[in-house]
Design an enzyme around this catalytic site. Structure first.
Site, mmCIF file in Angstrom:
data_model
loop_
_atom_site.group_PDB
_atom_site.id
_atom_site.type_symbol
_atom_site.label_atom_id
_atom_site.label_comp_id
_atom_site.label_asym_id
_atom_site.label_seq_id
_atom_site.Cartn_x
_atom_site.Cartn_y
_atom_site.Cartn_z
ATOM 1 N N ASP A 1 37.833 28.931 44.764
ATOM 2 C CA ASP A 1 36.827 29.030 43.724
ATOM 3 C C ASP A 1 36.278 30.457 43.786
ATOM 4 O O ASP A 1 36.467 31.164 44.773
ATOM 5 C CB ASP A 1 35.730 27.982 43.974
ATOM 6 C CG ASP A 1 34.625 28.054 42.935
ATOM 7 O OD1 ASP A 1 34.940 28.175 41.740
ATOM 8 O OD2 ASP A 1 33.444 27.987 43.336
ATOM 9 N N ASP B 1 32.748 31.855 42.187
ATOM 10 C CA ASP B 1 31.299 31.985 42.415
ATOM 11 C C ASP B 1 30.850 31.078 43.558
ATOM 12 O O ASP B 1 31.114 29.872 43.563
ATOM 13 C CB ASP B 1 30.538 31.629 41.135
ATOM 14 C CG ASP B 1 30.930 32.524 39.958
ATOM 15 O OD1 ASP B 1 31.304 33.687 40.208
ATOM 16 O OD2 ASP B 1 30.875 32.056 38.810
HETATM 17 MG MG LIG Z 1 31.470 27.822 42.857
#
Ligand SMILES: [Mg+2]
Ligand SMILES: [Zn+2]
Length: 186
Positions: free
Chosen positions: A7, A9
């Site tokens: 992922d 962020d």
């Molecule tokens: Mg995230």
């Protein structure tokens, strides 16, 4: 091929409740760039899968997202690493798309594009949707406490049954150690 799906962020860069809307707002989490470099040097392929509903919300446009990702690519490569590809979902929660995590579309796209099975492929995320999407795609979810991770553990701790690490750096250390141990026993 050794693949890991990250992922963005809250895993690679600091998350923000106000979204990451410019390259200036993209700030790497300490140790994350070096962790990606360690993966790269160990022969792993690193691909990113990220929900970017800020596009659907008109907080930023795809050109800005491209510039944010140019900064991420440059920062990773300055640290000696490489991100092979970035798959993103530009939709909002009400668009009913198949790619927004917790749906598995982004991961399935990666599997199709790279022509590999996701069986045994670790994915590293900081939220429940990251874990659910990974599970639905047949991959191996891992949670980090950075970003939304600590909050997810507090809210859903009892139902989260995946490996948990303080951050990407420690998760990668363990991935590489496990890989080394597996290789050394062959
Ligand atoms: Mg995230
Ligand atoms: Zn989508």
């Amino acid at each position: 091929m050794q693949l890991v799906i990250l992922d963005r962020d809250g895993v690679i860069n600091e998350d923000s409740a106000d979204y990451i809307k410019s390259p200036e707002e993209w700030i790497p989490i300490p140790g994350s760039l070096e962790a990606i470099a360690r993966l790269h040097h160990a022969g792993w392929h690193v691909v990113v899968a990220t929900n970017q509903s800020g596009i659907a919300r008109k907080l930023f446009d795809p050109d800005i997202l491209m510039r944010i990702h140019e900064k991420m690519h440059r920062s990773v490569s300055d640290a000696g690493g490489q991100i092979e590809a970035i798959f993103f979902c530009p939709h909002g929660p009400n668009d009913n798309c198949s790619c927004r995590k917790p749906r598995p579309g982004l991961f399935l796209d990666i599997a199709r594009r790279l022509r590999i099975s996701l069986h045994g492929v670790p994915t590293i995320g900081d939220s429940l949707p990251d874990l659910q999407a990974s599970q639905a795609a047949g991959a191996n979810p891992i949670l980090v406490r950075t970003g939304k991770g600590n909050g997810a553990l507090i809210a859903h701790g009892s139902s989260i049954d995946v490996p948990v690490y303080d951050n990407l750096a420690t998760a990668v250390d363990d991935l590489l150690a496990i890989r080394y141990r597996d290789n050394s026993t062959v």
